[in-house]
Design a protein around this motif. Sequence first.
Motif, mmCIF file in Angstrom:
data_model
loop_
_atom_site.group_PDB
_atom_site.id
_atom_site.type_symbol
_atom_site.label_atom_id
_atom_site.label_comp_id
_atom_site.label_asym_id
_atom_site.label_seq_id
_atom_site.Cartn_x
_atom_site.Cartn_y
_atom_site.Cartn_z
ATOM 1 N N ILE A 6 0.869 -1.164 0.000
ATOM 2 C CA ILE A 6 0.000 0.000 0.000
ATOM 3 C C ILE A 6 0.909 1.217 0.000
ATOM 4 C CG2 ILE A 6 -1.677 1.338 1.334
ATOM 5 C CD1 ILE A 6 -2.534 -1.323 2.664
ATOM 6 N N ASN A 7 0.668 2.149 -0.899
ATOM 7 C CA ASN A 7 1.386 3.415 -0.872
ATOM 8 C C ASN A 7 0.532 4.399 -0.096
ATOM 9 O OD1 ASN A 7 3.791 2.867 -2.388
ATOM 10 N ND2 ASN A 7 2.449 2.597 -4.158
ATOM 11 N N HIS A 8 1.074 4.891 1.006
ATOM 12 C CA HIS A 8 0.344 5.820 1.869
ATOM 13 C C HIS A 8 1.227 7.016 2.167
ATOM 14 C CE1 HIS A 8 -2.841 6.895 4.677
ATOM 15 N NE2 HIS A 8 -1.905 7.165 5.586
ATOM 16 N N LYS A 9 0.778 8.169 1.717
ATOM 17 C CA LYS A 9 1.515 9.423 1.918
ATOM 18 C C LYS A 9 2.958 9.306 1.442
ATOM 19 C CE LYS A 9 -1.434 11.027 5.637
ATOM 20 N NZ LYS A 9 -1.526 11.504 7.020
ATOM 21 N N GLY A 10 3.123 8.646 0.292
ATOM 22 C CA GLY A 10 4.437 8.548 -0.335
ATOM 23 C C GLY A 10 5.345 7.461 0.220
ATOM 24 N N LYS A 11 4.851 6.657 1.146
ATOM 25 C CA LYS A 11 5.665 5.581 1.706
ATOM 26 C C LYS A 11 5.021 4.232 1.424
ATOM 27 C CE LYS A 11 7.995 8.186 5.267
ATOM 28 N NZ LYS A 11 8.426 8.207 6.656
ATOM 29 N N LYS A 12 5.877 3.228 1.277
ATOM 30 C CA LYS A 12 5.413 1.878 0.981
ATOM 31 C C LYS A 12 5.178 1.111 2.283
ATOM 32 C CE LYS A 12 7.875 -1.895 -0.531
ATOM 33 N NZ LYS A 12 8.799 -2.596 -1.411
ATOM 34 N N SER A 74 14.645 -7.433 13.008
ATOM 35 C CA SER A 74 15.755 -6.581 12.570
ATOM 36 C C SER A 74 15.470 -5.853 11.261
ATOM 37 C CB SER A 74 17.030 -7.410 12.424
ATOM 38 O OG SER A 74 16.881 -8.351 11.383
ATOM 39 N N ARG A 75 14.473 -6.293 10.531
ATOM 40 C CA ARG A 75 14.189 -5.717 9.216
ATOM 41 C C ARG A 75 12.902 -4.898 9.182
ATOM 42 N NH1 ARG A 75 15.658 -8.951 5.150
ATOM 43 N NH2 ARG A 75 15.278 -7.180 3.816
ATOM 44 N N THR A 76 12.283 -4.723 10.349
ATOM 45 C CA THR A 76 11.033 -3.982 10.420
ATOM 46 C C THR A 76 11.267 -2.630 11.074
ATOM 47 O OG1 THR A 76 9.797 -6.048 10.624
ATOM 48 C CG2 THR A 76 8.661 -4.031 11.271
ATOM 49 N N GLU A 77 10.849 -1.596 10.367
ATOM 50 C CA GLU A 77 10.953 -0.241 10.905
ATOM 51 C C GLU A 77 9.825 0.023 11.895
ATOM 52 O OE1 GLU A 77 10.901 4.227 9.049
ATOM 53 O OE2 GLU A 77 11.795 2.630 7.868
ATOM 54 N N LYS A 78 8.580 -0.301 11.487
ATOM 55 C CA LYS A 78 7.388 -0.131 12.325
ATOM 56 C C LYS A 78 6.361 -1.161 11.891
ATOM 57 C CE LYS A 78 6.529 4.635 13.778
ATOM 58 N NZ LYS A 78 5.821 5.869 13.392
ATOM 59 N N SER A 79 5.537 -1.614 12.871
ATOM 60 C CA SER A 79 4.482 -2.578 12.580
ATOM 61 C C SER A 79 3.183 -2.175 13.252
ATOM 62 C CB SER A 79 4.856 -3.968 13.104
ATOM 63 O OG SER A 79 5.952 -4.484 12.427
ATOM 64 N N GLU A 111 -5.924 4.959 10.488
ATOM 65 C CA GLU A 111 -5.138 5.346 11.665
ATOM 66 C C GLU A 111 -3.839 4.541 11.726
ATOM 67 O OE1 GLU A 111 -7.420 5.018 15.258
ATOM 68 O OE2 GLU A 111 -8.919 6.447 14.569
ATOM 69 N N ALA A 112 -3.931 3.257 11.428
ATOM 70 C CA ALA A 112 -2.740 2.399 11.436
ATOM 71 C C ALA A 112 -1.747 2.852 10.377
ATOM 72 C CB ALA A 112 -3.149 0.944 11.202
ATOM 73 N N LEU A 113 -2.242 3.157 9.189
ATOM 74 C CA LEU A 113 -1.357 3.625 8.122
ATOM 75 C C LEU A 113 -0.709 4.957 8.471
ATOM 76 C CD1 LEU A 113 -3.523 2.623 5.030
ATOM 77 C CD2 LEU A 113 -1.291 1.661 5.655
ATOM 78 N N ASP A 114 -1.471 5.870 9.057
ATOM 79 C CA ASP A 114 -0.903 7.153 9.478
ATOM 80 C C ASP A 114 0.191 6.946 10.518
ATOM 81 O OD1 ASP A 114 -2.498 8.619 7.748
ATOM 82 O OD2 ASP A 114 -3.987 9.162 9.298
ATOM 83 N N TYR A 115 -0.047 6.059 11.474
ATOM 84 C CA TYR A 115 0.963 5.749 12.489
ATOM 85 C C TYR A 115 2.241 5.238 11.828
ATOM 86 C CZ TYR A 115 3.514 2.666 15.645
ATOM 87 O OH TYR A 115 4.513 2.017 16.329
ATOM 88 N N LEU A 116 2.096 4.360 10.872
ATOM 89 C CA LEU A 116 3.272 3.747 10.233
ATOM 90 C C LEU A 116 4.124 4.753 9.477
ATOM 91 C CD1 LEU A 116 1.647 0.447 8.939
ATOM 92 C CD2 LEU A 116 3.397 0.652 10.737
ATOM 93 N N VAL A 117 3.492 5.682 8.794
ATOM 94 C CA VAL A 117 4.270 6.591 7.941
ATOM 95 C C VAL A 117 4.750 7.847 8.667
ATOM 96 C CG1 VAL A 117 3.144 5.745 5.860
ATOM 97 C CG2 VAL A 117 2.265 7.812 6.973
ATOM 98 N N ASN A 118 4.287 8.072 9.882
ATOM 99 C CA ASN A 118 4.732 9.257 10.642
ATOM 100 C C ASN A 118 5.868 8.918 11.570
ATOM 101 O OD1 ASN A 118 2.906 11.047 9.486
ATOM 102 N ND2 ASN A 118 1.297 10.416 10.883
#
Length: 118
Positions: A6-12, A74-79, A111-118
Amino acid sequence: MSISTINHKGKKVVFIDYTHCKNENELLVVLYELRDVFKNSSERFLTLSDFTGAFGTRDFMKKANELGKEIFDSRTEKSAALGITGIRKILLQAYNSIMKNKLVPFDDKNEALDYLVN
């Protein structure tokens, strides 16, 4: 396919869909598919898992914990996760207790997508 982006606010964001899983084997198929996505890339990931209507088994959680320590953590930035209710809250707490990058539950996908990309 249970893994998509999913592309959300310019992030994958990697979207992991467990909603169709009705038994342990189907859960494991999705988990192994995710493992392969991580193994075939060198990037760090933002992930959103949807567990709505699915259920976790002891063996699924054991394998998720193993792969979490081995690859995902180790490969996850945010979940983030959707559909975490009832017993799944306890399973999520157990998973998060051993992971560096915590899986944060949400009721709303946006809300989850916003959390992930911020």
